[in-house]
Design a protein around this motif. Structure first.
Motif, PDB file in Angstrom:
ATOM      1  N   ALA A  54       1.201  -1.252  -0.287  1.00 19.96           N
ATOM      2  CA  ALA A  54      -0.094  -0.620   0.285  1.00 19.96           C
ATOM      3  C   ALA A  54       0.643   1.485  -0.285  1.00 19.96           C
ATOM      4  O   ALA A  54       0.550   2.266  -0.446  1.00 19.96           O
ATOM      5  CB  ALA A  54      -0.892   0.565   1.363  1.00 19.96           C
ATOM      6  N   ALA A  55       2.386   1.013   0.639  1.00 22.64           N
ATOM      7  CA  ALA A  55       3.146   2.119   0.708  1.00 22.64           C
ATOM      8  C   ALA A  55       3.690   2.747  -0.439  1.00 22.64           C
ATOM      9  O   ALA A  55       4.449   3.480  -0.679  1.00 22.64           O
ATOM     10  CB  ALA A  55       3.610   2.068   1.939  1.00 22.64           C
ATOM     11  N   THR A  56       4.244   1.547  -1.324  1.00 28.21           N
ATOM     12  CA  THR A  56       4.623   1.487  -2.672  1.00 28.21           C
ATOM     13  C   THR A  56       3.859   2.498  -3.747  1.00 28.21           C
ATOM     14  O   THR A  56       2.208   2.284  -3.829  1.00 28.21           O
ATOM     15  CB  THR A  56       4.493   0.071  -3.060  1.00 28.21           C
ATOM     16  OG1 THR A  56       5.589  -0.458  -1.855  1.00 28.21           O
ATOM     17  CG2 THR A  56       5.911   0.355  -4.445  1.00 28.21           C
ATOM     18  N   ASN A  57       4.283   3.529  -4.218  1.00 24.71           N
ATOM     19  CA  ASN A  57       4.141   4.107  -5.378  1.00 24.71           C
ATOM     20  C   ASN A  57       5.180   4.022  -6.340  1.00 24.71           C
ATOM     21  O   ASN A  57       4.423   4.611  -7.669  1.00 24.71           O
ATOM     22  CB  ASN A  57       4.060   5.507  -4.655  1.00 24.71           C
ATOM     23  CG  ASN A  57       3.490   5.954  -3.550  1.00 24.71           C
ATOM     24  OD1 ASN A  57       2.544   5.500  -3.697  1.00 24.71           O
ATOM     25  ND2 ASN A  57       3.912   6.913  -2.918  1.00 24.71           N
ATOM     26  N   GLU A  58       6.045   2.792  -6.421  1.00 25.01           N
ATOM     27  CA  GLU A  58       6.666   2.988  -8.017  1.00 25.01           C
ATOM     28  C   GLU A  58       5.515   2.178  -8.946  1.00 25.01           C
ATOM     29  O   GLU A  58       5.242   1.517  -8.839  1.00 25.01           O
ATOM     30  CB  GLU A  58       7.895   1.936  -7.670  1.00 25.01           C
ATOM     31  CG  GLU A  58       8.681   2.642  -6.291  1.00 25.01           C
ATOM     32  CD  GLU A  58       9.856   1.424  -6.742  1.00 25.01           C
ATOM     33  OE1 GLU A  58      10.190   1.269  -7.158  1.00 25.01           O
ATOM     34  OE2 GLU A  58      10.244   1.744  -4.969  1.00 25.01           O
ATOM     35  N   PRO A  59       5.225   2.999  -9.887  1.00 21.21           N
ATOM     36  CA  PRO A  59       4.398   2.078 -11.390  1.00 21.21           C
ATOM     37  C   PRO A  59       4.769   1.458 -11.950  1.00 21.21           C
ATOM     38  O   PRO A  59       4.179   0.264 -11.869  1.00 21.21           O
ATOM     39  CB  PRO A  59       4.363   3.631 -12.013  1.00 21.21           C
ATOM     40  CG  PRO A  59       4.916   4.971 -11.907  1.00 21.21           C
ATOM     41  CD  PRO A  59       5.979   4.358 -10.769  1.00 21.21           C
ATOM     42  N   GLN A  60       6.405   0.817 -11.688  1.00 19.48           N
ATOM     43  CA  GLN A  60       6.881  -0.329 -12.285  1.00 19.48           C
ATOM     44  C   GLN A  60       6.374  -1.251 -11.327  1.00 19.48           C
ATOM     45  O   GLN A  60       5.895  -2.274 -11.866  1.00 19.48           O
ATOM     46  CB  GLN A  60       8.488  -0.492 -12.104  1.00 19.48           C
ATOM     47  CG  GLN A  60       8.516   0.287 -13.547  1.00 19.48           C
ATOM     48  CD  GLN A  60       9.058   1.795 -12.847  1.00 19.48           C
ATOM     49  OE1 GLN A  60       8.869   2.573 -11.294  1.00 19.48           O
ATOM     50  NE2 GLN A  60       9.596   2.955 -13.276  1.00 19.48           N
ATOM     51  N   LYS A  61       6.659  -1.686 -10.316  1.00 21.91           N
ATOM     52  CA  LYS A  61       6.057  -2.609  -9.653  1.00 21.91           C
ATOM     53  C   LYS A  61       4.549  -2.759  -9.269  1.00 21.91           C
ATOM     54  O   LYS A  61       4.172  -3.692  -9.400  1.00 21.91           O
ATOM     55  CB  LYS A  61       7.097  -1.821  -7.967  1.00 21.91           C
ATOM     56  CG  LYS A  61       8.208  -2.458  -7.975  1.00 21.91           C
ATOM     57  CD  LYS A  61       8.957  -1.968  -6.249  1.00 21.91           C
ATOM     58  CE  LYS A  61       9.957  -2.243  -5.721  1.00 21.91           C
ATOM     59  NZ  LYS A  61       9.919  -2.886  -4.474  1.00 21.91           N
TER      60      LYS A  61
END
Length: 101
Positions: A54-61
């Motif tokens: 939920a905290a990840t903002n990396e579009p690739q991931k």
């Protein structure tokens, strides 16, 4: 003359519908956890993973996770722990895999 609307009854019906939708959503999340095999994780492990996601903002991931999710729902993936010896040795083939391997 028009019949007056019963706002209290309409509000009660909407609240009941909202509660039913929330119950359905919670049930479906539980079914998803079981279907993916994540029910074998401890509550702490599962919570930690979800908080990280939920905290990840990396579009690739996020795109890689979405691709894996789509494959899961199409039935193109296997449940964890169901690998054969050959699958375990062949390495990852998903979007997160390193192409240099």
């Amino acid at each position: 003359m028009r019949k007056p609307r019963d706002f209290d009854a309409e509000l009660k019906a909407l609240n009941e519908k909202a509660a039913a939708l929330k119950t359905r959503k919670v049930q479906q999340f539980g079914e998803l956890v079981i279907a993916t095999g994540a029910d074998t994780l401890s509550i702490e492990e599962l919570t930690g993973a979800l908080v990280t996601i939920a905290a990840t903002n990396e579009p690739q991931k996020r795109e890689a996770w979405a691709t894996k999710g789509q494959a899961f729902f199409r039935g193109n993936t296997r449940k964890p722990g169901k690998r054969t010896q050959g699958d375990a040795q062949s390495g990852a083939k998903g979007p997160d895999s390193d192409p240099a391997r």
